[in-house]
Design a protein around this motif. Structure first.
Motif, PDB file in Angstrom:
ATOM      1  N   ASN A 131       1.532   7.563   7.416  1.00  0.00           N
ATOM      2  CA  ASN A 131       2.533   6.746   8.089  1.00  0.00           C
ATOM      3  C   ASN A 131       2.354   5.296   7.656  1.00  0.00           C
ATOM      4  O   ASN A 131       1.234   4.787   7.680  1.00  0.00           O
ATOM      5  CB  ASN A 131       2.362   6.872   9.607  1.00  0.00           C
ATOM      6  N   PRO A 132       3.422   4.610   7.259  1.00  0.00           N
ATOM      7  CA  PRO A 132       3.280   3.212   6.824  1.00  0.00           C
ATOM      8  C   PRO A 132       2.611   2.311   7.858  1.00  0.00           C
ATOM      9  O   PRO A 132       2.032   1.276   7.493  1.00  0.00           O
ATOM     10  CB  PRO A 132       4.733   2.782   6.569  1.00  0.00           C
ATOM     11  N   ASP A 133       2.652   2.707   9.132  1.00  0.00           N
ATOM     12  CA  ASP A 133       2.051   1.873  10.182  1.00  0.00           C
ATOM     13  C   ASP A 133       0.540   1.748  10.045  1.00  0.00           C
ATOM     14  O   ASP A 133      -0.057   0.810  10.591  1.00  0.00           O
ATOM     15  CB  ASP A 133       2.374   2.445  11.572  1.00  0.00           C
ATOM     16  N   VAL A 134      -0.113   2.667   9.329  1.00  0.00           N
ATOM     17  CA  VAL A 134      -1.576   2.617   9.240  1.00  0.00           C
ATOM     18  C   VAL A 134      -2.055   1.784   8.053  1.00  0.00           C
ATOM     19  O   VAL A 134      -3.255   1.622   7.851  1.00  0.00           O
ATOM     20  CB  VAL A 134      -2.180   4.036   9.145  1.00  0.00           C
ATOM     21  N   ILE A 135      -1.131   1.242   7.263  1.00  0.00           N
ATOM     22  CA  ILE A 135      -1.519   0.399   6.127  1.00  0.00           C
ATOM     23  C   ILE A 135      -1.907  -0.989   6.645  1.00  0.00           C
ATOM     24  O   ILE A 135      -1.117  -1.652   7.320  1.00  0.00           O
ATOM     25  CB  ILE A 135      -0.380   0.294   5.103  1.00  0.00           C
ATOM     26  N   ASP A 136      -3.122  -1.407   6.334  1.00  0.00           N
ATOM     27  CA  ASP A 136      -3.650  -2.677   6.836  1.00  0.00           C
ATOM     28  C   ASP A 136      -3.595  -3.795   5.799  1.00  0.00           C
ATOM     29  O   ASP A 136      -3.597  -4.976   6.147  1.00  0.00           O
ATOM     30  CB  ASP A 136      -5.108  -2.492   7.284  1.00  0.00           C
TER      31      ASP A 136
ATOM     32  N   ARG B 151       9.511  -5.205   3.868  1.00  0.00           N
ATOM     33  CA  ARG B 151      10.839  -5.027   4.475  1.00  0.00           C
ATOM     34  C   ARG B 151      11.325  -3.590   4.320  1.00  0.00           C
ATOM     35  O   ARG B 151      11.872  -2.993   5.271  1.00  0.00           O
ATOM     36  CB  ARG B 151      11.822  -5.991   3.831  1.00  0.00           C
ATOM     37  N   LYS B 152      11.142  -3.011   3.127  1.00  0.00           N
ATOM     38  CA  LYS B 152      11.629  -1.662   2.873  1.00  0.00           C
ATOM     39  C   LYS B 152      10.937  -0.626   3.739  1.00  0.00           C
ATOM     40  O   LYS B 152      11.584   0.265   4.310  1.00  0.00           O
ATOM     41  CB  LYS B 152      11.422  -1.327   1.388  1.00  0.00           C
ATOM     42  N   PHE B 153       9.606  -0.732   3.876  1.00  0.00           N
ATOM     43  CA  PHE B 153       8.839   0.299   4.571  1.00  0.00           C
ATOM     44  C   PHE B 153       8.453  -0.102   6.000  1.00  0.00           C
ATOM     45  O   PHE B 153       7.680   0.614   6.641  1.00  0.00           O
ATOM     46  CB  PHE B 153       7.595   0.656   3.746  1.00  0.00           C
ATOM     47  N   LYS B 154       8.992  -1.243   6.476  1.00  0.00           N
ATOM     48  CA  LYS B 154       8.792  -1.696   7.864  1.00  0.00           C
ATOM     49  C   LYS B 154       7.305  -1.724   8.226  1.00  0.00           C
ATOM     50  O   LYS B 154       6.872  -1.155   9.241  1.00  0.00           O
ATOM     51  CB  LYS B 154       9.555  -0.790   8.835  1.00  0.00           C
ATOM     52  N   LEU B 155       6.510  -2.390   7.375  1.00  0.00           N
ATOM     53  CA  LEU B 155       5.076  -2.476   7.620  1.00  0.00           C
ATOM     54  C   LEU B 155       4.784  -3.381   8.804  1.00  0.00           C
ATOM     55  O   LEU B 155       5.593  -4.222   9.191  1.00  0.00           O
ATOM     56  CB  LEU B 155       4.370  -2.985   6.358  1.00  0.00           C
ATOM     57  N   ARG B 156       3.599  -3.229   9.360  1.00  0.00           N
ATOM     58  CA  ARG B 156       3.207  -3.994  10.548  1.00  0.00           C
ATOM     59  C   ARG B 156       3.215  -5.499  10.296  1.00  0.00           C
ATOM     60  O   ARG B 156       2.952  -5.956   9.174  1.00  0.00           O
ATOM     61  CB  ARG B 156       1.805  -3.596  11.017  1.00  0.00           C
ATOM     62  N   GLY B 157       3.446  -6.262  11.337  1.00  0.00           N
ATOM     63  CA  GLY B 157       3.494  -7.711  11.209  1.00  0.00           C
ATOM     64  C   GLY B 157       2.151  -8.362  10.957  1.00  0.00           C
ATOM     65  O   GLY B 157       2.082  -9.488  10.450  1.00  0.00           O
ATOM     66  N   ASP B 158       1.062  -7.655  11.295  1.00  0.00           N
ATOM     67  CA  ASP B 158      -0.269  -8.241  11.114  1.00  0.00           C
ATOM     68  C   ASP B 158      -0.954  -7.774   9.830  1.00  0.00           C
ATOM     69  O   ASP B 158      -2.153  -7.991   9.638  1.00  0.00           O
ATOM     70  CB  ASP B 158      -1.164  -7.921  12.312  1.00  0.00           C
ATOM     71  N   ILE B 159      -0.184  -7.130   8.943  1.00  0.00           N
ATOM     72  CA  ILE B 159      -0.764  -6.649   7.692  1.00  0.00           C
ATOM     73  C   ILE B 159      -1.184  -7.837   6.829  1.00  0.00           C
ATOM     74  O   ILE B 159      -0.568  -8.900   6.850  1.00  0.00           O
ATOM     75  CB  ILE B 159       0.252  -5.768   6.934  1.00  0.00           C
ATOM     76  N   ARG B 160      -2.255  -7.651   6.068  1.00  0.00           N
ATOM     77  CA  ARG B 160      -2.734  -8.699   5.166  1.00  0.00           C
ATOM     78  C   ARG B 160      -2.099  -8.484   3.794  1.00  0.00           C
ATOM     79  O   ARG B 160      -2.277  -7.429   3.187  1.00  0.00           O
ATOM     80  CB  ARG B 160      -4.256  -8.673   5.057  1.00  0.00           C
TER      81      ARG B 160
END
Length: 387
Positions: A75-80, A101-110
């Motif tokens: 799930n893209p949400d687990v990408i840090d 933007r395309k994969f709706k990654l988390r806002g706190d991703i580095r």
């Protein structure tokens, strides 16, 4: 290749000298007929607008990230962490922002993007991801994206009297590779053992050996110095001076030491003993920068043709794919069914600056599935590149 040459004949500023030079280059570089140019390249003149460049980037990047997420069931949400490298295309917003933007990654991703560091940036990106992962909780995930975007990056001048500006048109191709890294061994296929980075950019000749510049008519391109191979050889030697003692068996280290002492004590002109790196590594992934680059590394390390087969076939099938070429090499080795659990792999990348970076991997789990890059053609390889 014939279609490519026909387009060159029709390009603005082209002449018979340029066509003749490019024909000789295509015959000597070791590329086949299936390498890929983006759609913009088939316009006459080639397309240069920013929208077409973004289209190419999205076509490459979004497709392979989609495939990786499906393959890993992630799930893209687990990408840090997201790290992107691309040598020549640096838009605003960045390629990393496009992915977010395309994969709706988390806002706190580095997020980090590396630009202008050449063909060895794939290993630099892995090193950066490793360092950041070590500061994060166990099980964090990093996505490393390496790509080569060509739209708007063709040299359109006519410097047939200085052909180093023309070589890149014949050599580089569109490409991309994405790698998932984690501090967890769950589902891991490879373990990263060591990375060595060596830069020789403090020296003027090394700094300018791969140099983006305008010619005297104002056309922008990449100038490749005639001293490139010598500089690359010295950078490789500096890198392996650090890497060798970490991986070579004592017998090889002692043989090299004895050879060095003998030459110094007796002032002999005997050749210095070259350690046998095949005793430390089962597989070699060498940057597919060109036929002469692969030949040079093969000679420097005394490797067999079998050892450099992945690099030669990557060059033949895909061309110089910049920082992603090492992953095409690795995928080829796996597609041939040669990777076994416990095998160690040496990756060697070269890049502008001038840099030589290496990475050592250990196979944890071999796979049966063939990566899509080779799935439809692996049955045709090995081919005779020089026939």
């Amino acid at each position: 290749m014939s279609t490519f040459l026909e387009h060159i004949r029709l390009f603005p500023n082209s002449n018979k000298n340029i066509v003749h030079f490019m024909k000789r280059m295509l015959e000597r570089l070791g590329l086949g007929n299936e390498t890929y140019y983006p759609p913009s390249a088939w316009y006459i003149p080639p397309g240069y607008c920013l929208s077409k460049t973004r289209d190419e980037a999205e076509m490459v990047i979004f497709t392979i990230i989609d495939e990786l997420l499906v393959k890993t069931r992630l799930n893209p949400d687990v990408i840090d962490i997201l790290i992107v490298n691309c040598s020549l295309f640096n838009p605003t917003p960045s390629l990393a922002d496009m992915i977010m933007r395309k994969f709706k990654l988390r806002g706190d991703i580095r997020i980090a993007q590396l630009f202008g560091m050449g063909c060895s940036t794939g290993i630099i990106s892995v090193d950066l991801a490793r360092n950041i992962l070590q500061t994060m909780p166990y099980g964090a995930h990093a996505l490393v994206m390496s790509t080569k975007i060509l739209t708007g990056r063709y040299y359109m001048g006519r410097k047939h009297d200085d052909p180093q500006m023309l070589v890149t048109n014949a050599l580089f191709r569109t490409s991309g590779a994405v790698v998932l890294l984690s501090t967890s061994r769950t589902k891991a296929r490879f373990q990263l053992l060591h990375i060595t980075r060596k830069s020789t950019g403090a020296k003027d000749n090394a700094y300018r050996c791969v140099f983006q510049q305008e010619d005297d008519e104002g056309y922008l391109g990449i100038h490749l110095s005639k001293a490139l191979l010598d500089i690359a050889g010295k950078a490789l030697k500096d890198n392996l001076t650090i890497t060798g003692p970490l991986v070579l068996p004592n017998s090889e280290l002692l043989s090299f030491l004895f050879s060095s002492i003998t030459r110094k004590l007796f002032n002999t002109r005997t050749e210095l003993y070259i350690p046998d790196f095949s005793k430390a590594f089962k597989h070699f992934c060498i940057h597919a920068g060109g036929r002469v680059v692969i030949d040079g590394v093969q000679r420097s390390l005394s490797l067999s043709y079998k050892h450099v087969e992945p690099s030669r076939m990557t060059l033949y099938r895909y061309g110089n794919t910049s920082s992603s070429s090492l992953w095409y090499d690795l995928a080829y080795t796996e597609a041939k069914g040669q990777m076994r659990k416990g095998d160690r792999v040496l990756m060697v990348g070269f890049g502008s600056g001038y840099k030589c970076n290496s990475a050592i991997w250990k196979c944890i789990q071999s796979i049966q599935n063939v990566d899509r890059a080779w799935a439809d053609c692996i049955h045709r390889y090995l081919v005779d590149v020089f026939k």
